[in-house]
Write a protein that holds these residues in place. Structure first.
Motif, PDB file in Angstrom:
ATOM      1  N   ASP A  26      25.215   3.950 -41.071  1.00  0.00           N
ATOM      2  CA  ASP A  26      25.400   5.113 -40.204  1.00  0.00           C
ATOM      3  C   ASP A  26      26.829   5.061 -39.662  1.00  0.00           C
ATOM      4  OD1 ASP A  26      23.245   6.640 -37.629  1.00  0.00           O
ATOM      5  OD2 ASP A  26      24.947   7.427 -38.772  1.00  0.00           O
ATOM      6  N   TYR A  27      27.185   6.073 -38.891  1.00  0.00           N
ATOM      7  CA  TYR A  27      28.535   6.122 -38.309  1.00  0.00           C
ATOM      8  C   TYR A  27      28.631   5.156 -37.137  1.00  0.00           C
ATOM      9  CZ  TYR A  27      29.065  10.346 -41.090  1.00  0.00           C
ATOM     10  OH  TYR A  27      29.137  11.243 -42.122  1.00  0.00           O
ATOM     11  N   PHE A  28      29.399   4.112 -37.330  1.00  0.00           N
ATOM     12  CA  PHE A  28      29.501   3.048 -36.323  1.00  0.00           C
ATOM     13  C   PHE A  28      29.990   3.593 -34.989  1.00  0.00           C
ATOM     14  CE2 PHE A  28      29.580  -1.143 -34.867  1.00  0.00           C
ATOM     15  CZ  PHE A  28      30.824  -1.522 -34.398  1.00  0.00           C
ATOM     16  N   THR A  29      30.867   4.571 -35.025  1.00  0.00           N
ATOM     17  CA  THR A  29      31.434   5.107 -33.796  1.00  0.00           C
ATOM     18  C   THR A  29      30.420   5.870 -32.943  1.00  0.00           C
ATOM     19  OG1 THR A  29      32.178   7.041 -35.031  1.00  0.00           O
ATOM     20  CG2 THR A  29      33.774   5.272 -34.705  1.00  0.00           C
ATOM     21  N   MET A  30      29.243   6.128 -33.475  1.00  0.00           N
ATOM     22  CA  MET A  30      28.201   6.807 -32.715  1.00  0.00           C
ATOM     23  C   MET A  30      27.381   5.841 -31.853  1.00  0.00           C
ATOM     24  SD  MET A  30      28.490   9.976 -33.226  1.00  0.00           S
ATOM     25  CE  MET A  30      26.951  10.528 -32.508  1.00  0.00           C
ATOM     26  N   TYR A  31      27.662   4.541 -31.968  1.00  0.00           N
ATOM     27  CA  TYR A  31      26.824   3.528 -31.325  1.00  0.00           C
ATOM     28  C   TYR A  31      27.570   2.751 -30.246  1.00  0.00           C
ATOM     29  CZ  TYR A  31      23.500   4.201 -35.131  1.00  0.00           C
ATOM     30  OH  TYR A  31      22.599   4.737 -36.022  1.00  0.00           O
ATOM     31  N   ALA A  32      26.938   2.669 -29.086  1.00  0.00           N
ATOM     32  CA  ALA A  32      27.323   1.632 -28.139  1.00  0.00           C
ATOM     33  C   ALA A  32      26.710   0.328 -28.637  1.00  0.00           C
ATOM     34  CB  ALA A  32      26.826   1.960 -26.738  1.00  0.00           C
ATOM     35  N   THR A  90      24.454 -22.522 -25.462  1.00  0.00           N
ATOM     36  CA  THR A  90      23.643 -22.740 -26.658  1.00  0.00           C
ATOM     37  C   THR A  90      22.481 -21.757 -26.706  1.00  0.00           C
ATOM     38  OG1 THR A  90      24.217 -25.082 -26.809  1.00  0.00           O
ATOM     39  CG2 THR A  90      22.146 -24.378 -27.843  1.00  0.00           C
ATOM     40  N   ALA A  91      22.391 -21.014 -27.801  1.00  0.00           N
ATOM     41  CA  ALA A  91      21.364 -19.981 -27.934  1.00  0.00           C
ATOM     42  C   ALA A  91      21.503 -19.323 -29.301  1.00  0.00           C
ATOM     43  CB  ALA A  91      21.514 -18.922 -26.844  1.00  0.00           C
ATOM     44  N   VAL A  92      20.526 -18.511 -29.630  1.00  0.00           N
ATOM     45  CA  VAL A  92      20.665 -17.580 -30.748  1.00  0.00           C
ATOM     46  C   VAL A  92      21.265 -16.302 -30.179  1.00  0.00           C
ATOM     47  CG1 VAL A  92      19.490 -16.270 -32.534  1.00  0.00           C
ATOM     48  CG2 VAL A  92      18.706 -18.585 -31.962  1.00  0.00           C
ATOM     49  N   TYR A  93      22.335 -15.843 -30.797  1.00  0.00           N
ATOM     50  CA  TYR A  93      23.033 -14.654 -30.329  1.00  0.00           C
ATOM     51  C   TYR A  93      22.683 -13.469 -31.232  1.00  0.00           C
ATOM     52  CZ  TYR A  93      25.784 -17.294 -27.003  1.00  0.00           C
ATOM     53  OH  TYR A  93      26.170 -18.068 -25.931  1.00  0.00           O
ATOM     54  N   TYR A  94      22.366 -12.359 -30.586  1.00  0.00           N
ATOM     55  CA  TYR A  94      21.962 -11.157 -31.287  1.00  0.00           C
ATOM     56  C   TYR A  94      22.922 -10.009 -30.957  1.00  0.00           C
ATOM     57  CZ  TYR A  94      17.454 -13.540 -31.754  1.00  0.00           C
ATOM     58  OH  TYR A  94      16.463 -14.441 -32.041  1.00  0.00           O
ATOM     59  N   CYS A  95      23.259  -9.229 -31.971  1.00  0.00           N
ATOM     60  CA  CYS A  95      23.955  -7.985 -31.706  1.00  0.00           C
ATOM     61  C   CYS A  95      22.936  -6.842 -31.732  1.00  0.00           C
ATOM     62  CB  CYS A  95      25.073  -7.729 -32.710  1.00  0.00           C
ATOM     63  SG  CYS A  95      24.596  -7.715 -34.445  1.00  0.00           S
ATOM     64  N   ALA A  96      23.262  -5.789 -31.001  1.00  0.00           N
ATOM     65  CA  ALA A  96      22.345  -4.662 -30.865  1.00  0.00           C
ATOM     66  C   ALA A  96      23.123  -3.364 -30.772  1.00  0.00           C
ATOM     67  CB  ALA A  96      21.468  -4.858 -29.635  1.00  0.00           C
ATOM     68  N   ALA A  97      22.455  -2.261 -31.124  1.00  0.00           N
ATOM     69  CA  ALA A  97      23.112  -0.960 -31.160  1.00  0.00           C
ATOM     70  C   ALA A  97      22.201   0.128 -30.605  1.00  0.00           C
ATOM     71  CB  ALA A  97      23.506  -0.616 -32.601  1.00  0.00           C
ATOM     72  N   VAL A  98      22.829   1.092 -29.938  1.00  0.00           N
ATOM     73  CA  VAL A  98      22.114   2.266 -29.457  1.00  0.00           C
ATOM     74  C   VAL A  98      22.963   3.484 -29.776  1.00  0.00           C
ATOM     75  CG1 VAL A  98      22.993   1.864 -27.116  1.00  0.00           C
ATOM     76  CG2 VAL A  98      21.084   3.434 -27.468  1.00  0.00           C
ATOM     77  N   ARG A  99      22.327   4.501 -30.333  1.00  0.00           N
ATOM     78  CA  ARG A  99      23.039   5.677 -30.849  1.00  0.00           C
ATOM     79  C   ARG A  99      23.011   6.848 -29.884  1.00  0.00           C
ATOM     80  NH1 ARG A  99      23.366  10.218 -34.131  1.00  0.00           N
ATOM     81  NH2 ARG A  99      24.547   9.974 -36.077  1.00  0.00           N
ATOM     82  N   GLY A 100      24.037   7.643 -29.986  1.00  0.00           N
ATOM     83  CA  GLY A 100      24.009   8.929 -29.317  1.00  0.00           C
ATOM     84  C   GLY A 100      24.315   8.884 -27.845  1.00  0.00           C
ATOM     85  N   THR A 101      25.032   7.880 -27.421  1.00  0.00           N
ATOM     86  CA  THR A 101      25.382   7.751 -26.011  1.00  0.00           C
ATOM     87  C   THR A 101      26.746   8.380 -25.728  1.00  0.00           C
ATOM     88  OG1 THR A 101      26.454   5.648 -26.386  1.00  0.00           O
ATOM     89  CG2 THR A 101      24.091   5.604 -25.944  1.00  0.00           C
ATOM     90  N   GLY A 102      27.084   8.537 -24.466  1.00  0.00           N
ATOM     91  CA  GLY A 102      28.412   8.995 -24.122  1.00  0.00           C
ATOM     92  C   GLY A 102      29.461   8.010 -24.588  1.00  0.00           C
ATOM     93  N   ILE A 103      30.668   8.477 -24.820  1.00  0.00           N
ATOM     94  CA  ILE A 103      31.670   7.601 -25.422  1.00  0.00           C
ATOM     95  C   ILE A 103      32.080   6.452 -24.504  1.00  0.00           C
ATOM     96  CG2 ILE A 103      32.553   9.371 -26.975  1.00  0.00           C
ATOM     97  CD1 ILE A 103      34.892   9.740 -25.031  1.00  0.00           C
ATOM     98  N   TYR A 104      31.845   6.590 -23.221  1.00  0.00           N
ATOM     99  CA  TYR A 104      32.152   5.506 -22.289  1.00  0.00           C
ATOM    100  C   TYR A 104      30.906   4.761 -21.803  1.00  0.00           C
ATOM    101  CZ  TYR A 104      36.976   7.056 -21.875  1.00  0.00           C
ATOM    102  OH  TYR A 104      38.285   7.381 -22.141  1.00  0.00           O
ATOM    103  N   SER A 105      29.745   5.069 -22.367  1.00  0.00           N
ATOM    104  CA  SER A 105      28.513   4.440 -21.915  1.00  0.00           C
ATOM    105  C   SER A 105      28.343   3.056 -22.523  1.00  0.00           C
ATOM    106  CB  SER A 105      27.314   5.306 -22.294  1.00  0.00           C
ATOM    107  OG  SER A 105      27.385   6.561 -21.649  1.00  0.00           O
ATOM    108  N   ALA A 106      27.892   2.122 -21.699  1.00  0.00           N
ATOM    109  CA  ALA A 106      27.599   0.763 -22.148  1.00  0.00           C
ATOM    110  C   ALA A 106      26.347   0.300 -21.411  1.00  0.00           C
ATOM    111  CB  ALA A 106      28.776  -0.163 -21.860  1.00  0.00           C
ATOM    112  N   TYR A 107      25.569  -0.543 -22.056  1.00  0.00           N
ATOM    113  CA  TYR A 107      24.241  -0.842 -21.542  1.00  0.00           C
ATOM    114  C   TYR A 107      23.987  -2.346 -21.492  1.00  0.00           C
ATOM    115  CZ  TYR A 107      23.821   4.044 -22.708  1.00  0.00           C
ATOM    116  OH  TYR A 107      24.036   5.392 -22.786  1.00  0.00           O
ATOM    117  N   ASP A 108      23.535  -2.830 -20.346  1.00  0.00           N
ATOM    118  CA  ASP A 108      23.257  -4.261 -20.195  1.00  0.00           C
ATOM    119  C   ASP A 108      21.764  -4.584 -20.212  1.00  0.00           C
ATOM    120  OD1 ASP A 108      23.895  -4.449 -16.580  1.00  0.00           O
ATOM    121  OD2 ASP A 108      22.504  -3.249 -17.763  1.00  0.00           O
ATOM    122  N   TYR A 109      20.948  -3.596 -20.561  1.00  0.00           N
ATOM    123  CA  TYR A 109      19.495  -3.782 -20.588  1.00  0.00           C
ATOM    124  C   TYR A 109      19.030  -3.811 -22.031  1.00  0.00           C
ATOM    125  CZ  TYR A 109      14.554  -2.589 -20.020  1.00  0.00           C
ATOM    126  OH  TYR A 109      13.196  -2.567 -20.081  1.00  0.00           O
ATOM    127  N   ALA A 110      18.343  -4.872 -22.428  1.00  0.00           N
ATOM    128  CA  ALA A 110      17.921  -5.027 -23.818  1.00  0.00           C
ATOM    129  C   ALA A 110      17.030  -3.885 -24.275  1.00  0.00           C
ATOM    130  CB  ALA A 110      17.211  -6.363 -24.010  1.00  0.00           C
TER     131      ALA A 110
END
Length: 126
Positions: A26-32, A90-110
């Protein structure tokens, strides 16, 4: 979107690692985007997040000043530069994505993220 995390490994305290998360489908730029981690026996916790245009970032208090999140919107890759690593990182690190947000939106809730990568192990020894 499909996410593939990589770059984990074993390092000594004080060392550095750079995690990568390659996005496809998908279009990466659409995702926070965000990074989370889960230590053995603990719940998944927020590490960092970055908005679609990289204009807004957030960090957990435990990593602020040591970790840096960034993204390459041409190469569709999310990064997490981790410096001054501690055993408690020390941990397993996961990346995550959410689509369709405002261009300045960022989210700290899983729970805000419907798309997750498979995780990459980071082990920091003392």
């Amino acid at each position: 979107v499909q996410l593939q995390a990589s770059g984990g490994g074993a390092v000594q305290a004080g060392g550095s690692l750079r995690l990568s998360c390659a996005a496809s489908g998908d279009y990466f730029t659409m995702y926070a985007m965000g990074w989370f981690r889960q230590a053995s026996g603990k719940e998944r916790e927020f590490v960092s997040t970055i908005s679609r245009n990289a204009g807004h970032t957030l960090y957990a208090d435990s990593v602020r000043g040591r970790f840096t999140i960034s993204r390459d919107n041409r190469e569709n890759i999310l990064y997490l530069q981790m410096n001054s690593l501690k055993p408690e990182d020390t941990a397993v690190y996961y990346c995550a994505a959410v689509r369709g947000t405002g261009i300045y939106s960022a989210y700290d809730y899983a729970g805000s993220y419907p798309y997750w990568g498979q995780g990459t192990q980071v082990t920091v020894s003392s």
